[in-house]
Design a protein around this motif. Structure first.
Motif, PDB file in Angstrom:
ATOM      1  N   ASP A  91       0.808  -1.218   0.000  1.00 37.96           N
ATOM      2  CA  ASP A  91       0.000   0.000   0.000  1.00 37.96           C
ATOM      3  C   ASP A  91       0.842   1.269   0.000  1.00 37.96           C
ATOM      4  O   ASP A  91       0.465   2.267  -0.623  1.00 37.96           O
ATOM      5  CB  ASP A  91      -0.917   0.015   1.238  1.00 37.96           C
ATOM      6  N   ASP A  92       1.989   1.256   0.698  1.00 37.80           N
ATOM      7  CA  ASP A  92       2.779   2.492   0.776  1.00 37.80           C
ATOM      8  C   ASP A  92       3.336   2.875  -0.599  1.00 37.80           C
ATOM      9  O   ASP A  92       3.425   4.061  -0.932  1.00 37.80           O
ATOM     10  CB  ASP A  92       3.922   2.367   1.795  1.00 37.80           C
ATOM     11  N   ARG A 129       0.293   4.334  -2.598  1.00 37.90           N
ATOM     12  CA  ARG A 129      -0.096   5.677  -2.141  1.00 37.90           C
ATOM     13  C   ARG A 129       0.958   6.713  -2.528  1.00 37.90           C
ATOM     14  O   ARG A 129       0.628   7.866  -2.788  1.00 37.90           O
ATOM     15  CB  ARG A 129      -0.349   5.667  -0.633  1.00 37.90           C
ATOM     16  N   ALA A 138       0.191  10.093  -4.705  1.00 34.49           N
ATOM     17  CA  ALA A 138       0.331  11.287  -3.866  1.00 34.49           C
ATOM     18  C   ALA A 138       0.337  12.593  -4.656  1.00 34.49           C
ATOM     19  O   ALA A 138      -0.201  13.600  -4.175  1.00 34.49           O
ATOM     20  CB  ALA A 138       1.596  11.179  -3.010  1.00 34.49           C
ATOM     21  N   LEU A 173      -8.898   7.336  -2.975  1.00 42.64           N
ATOM     22  CA  LEU A 173      -8.254   6.094  -3.401  1.00 42.64           C
ATOM     23  C   LEU A 173      -8.802   4.886  -2.652  1.00 42.64           C
ATOM     24  O   LEU A 173      -8.935   4.912  -1.430  1.00 42.64           O
ATOM     25  CB  LEU A 173      -6.742   6.191  -3.178  1.00 42.64           C
TER      26      LEU A 173
END
Length: 386
Positions: free
Chosen positions: A286-287, A290, A294, A301
């Motif tokens: 997920d990081d 994202r 960004a 999202l």
């Protein structure tokens, strides 16, 4: 360069109403709240006389658009623009050039008597005061602005506070945040198939939507970290869909490329009226996902992680290698032999296991023995308003 979401608070109104004074004070108040802000006087970026063809607005709009990347690099998130405009067509001259910017047009007005006093207090061209009052009356009959703030009897500080209070809750450009569904999962989990089916269903129901496969906007060679060429047995799936076991920088160059191109392409789709974005991604945590979205302002999202068992993944990989799937440029499975396909399947199972352990995704979807149409309907029911 769209690496910083940016909104523009545009103060308009007749000459003498206090656009520049209130704008500068609003800029100061925003910055005191810890938000990186900037101020631009529209007149000062359009001093080219005689006016070019089309009047002053085209050149001011071009100059403002050209300045925005510099503001973004400086970290500016909110820009206060002071400048006269009096029709929606004139506003469109600016917004068409900057589709990824959230514009809020605020018209300032004041009673005729106070406007005359303010104008004369400037000590400049008193012969123009009658024209300014007439201009103000004409503006009261327009509807180009998002809102109107009456500044009669207010100080500059009070006017700025009122403007900021009235604009604090306005949505970003394009209205409500646009839903973005990012389909992630292991190799052969069905990301492209399901994502495109969701896109197709939306289009059939009349919703203008956009679809992007990150692999098609993130092709970069030579591969980062000295990865072997595509299709080699060492790693048949190198590229923007690399899995969680990548090198220490997680293919940072590719991720930056994907993030920038994703923001740029979505800005074009959004300007064309798209209300939703469907993204087919990679086996990413997920990081990473994202970080890729960004730079995109005004989105909501949902990460949809598709999961399948190792046996299902292996079968889908064999079918895809045999051409029983849409053929896209850069599919490294095409033409691989049985041993290499076994290694890809083993890696895909590892990707799925790693994503399971991490609990990745806002929405986890089992895809074994389920048709793409069924999965797409399931996702739409839980993640979209249409």
């Amino acid at each position: 360069m769209n690496d910083v979401p940016l909104s523009v608070l545009w103060l308009s109104g007749p000459s003498g109403v206090g656009k520049s004074s209130a704008g500068w004070e609003a800029f100061a108040q925003i910055s005191r709240e810890g938000v990186t802000a900037a101020f631009v006087d529209g007149d000062q970026i359009g001093l080219c006389h005689p006016d070019p063809d089309g009047g002053p607005h085209p050149i001011r709009a071009r100059n403002l658009a050209a300045m925005l990347p510099n503001f973004r690099r400086a970290g500016v998130r909110r820009l206060v623009l002071a400048g006269f405009v009096d029709t929606r067509d004139e506003v469109d001259v600016y917004t068409r050039l900057m589709p990824d910017v959230a514009f809020t047009v605020c018209r300032l007005r004041v009673d005729a008597g106070e406007l005359e006093r303010r104008f004369l207090a400037r000590g400049w061209r008193p012969d123009l005061v009658a024209g300014s009052v007439a201009e103000a009356l004409a503006q009261d009959r327009t509807d180009y602005a998002d809102l109107c703030v009456d500044t009669t009897g207010l100080t500059v500080q009070e006017t700025a506070r009122l403007i900021l209070a009235r604009t604090a809750g306005l949505p970003a450009a394009g209205g409500e945040p646009a839903p973005v569904l990012w389909f992630s999962g292991a190799t052969a989990a069905g990301k492209s198939t399901v994502g495109y089916e969701v896109f197709s269903q939306l289009v059939r129901t009349g919703v203008r939507a956009a679809y992007i496969d990150v692999k098609q906007i993130g092709a970069l060679r030579p591969a980062p970290h000295g990865d072997p060429p595509d299709g080699q047995p060492d790693d048949p799936n190198d590229g923007p869909e690399d899995g969680p076991d990548d090198g220490p920088d997680d293919d940072l160059d590719v991720r930056r490329l994907v993030a920038g191109n994703l923001a740029a392409v979505w800005a074009g789709h959004r300007a064309a009226g798209a209300r939703c974005l469907i993204v087919s991604g990679g086996p990413d945590h997920d990081d990473v996902i994202r970080a890729c979205v960004a730079p995109i302002p005004g989105i909501d999202l949902t990460v949809c992680r598709l999961h399948a068992t190792p046996a299902t993944l292996a079968e889908r990989i064999r079918l895809r290698a045999g051409g029983q799937a849409p053929q896209l440029p850069g599919d490294e499975l095409k033409g691989l032999g049985p041993r290499d396909l076994d290694r890809v399947a083993e890696r895909a199972a590892g990707e799925a296991e790693a994503l399971e352990r991490a609990g990745s995704g806002d929405l986890r979807i089992e895809t074994d023995d389920r048709a793409a149409q069924e999965i797409a309907a399931f996702v739409r029911e839980r993640a979209l308003p249409w």
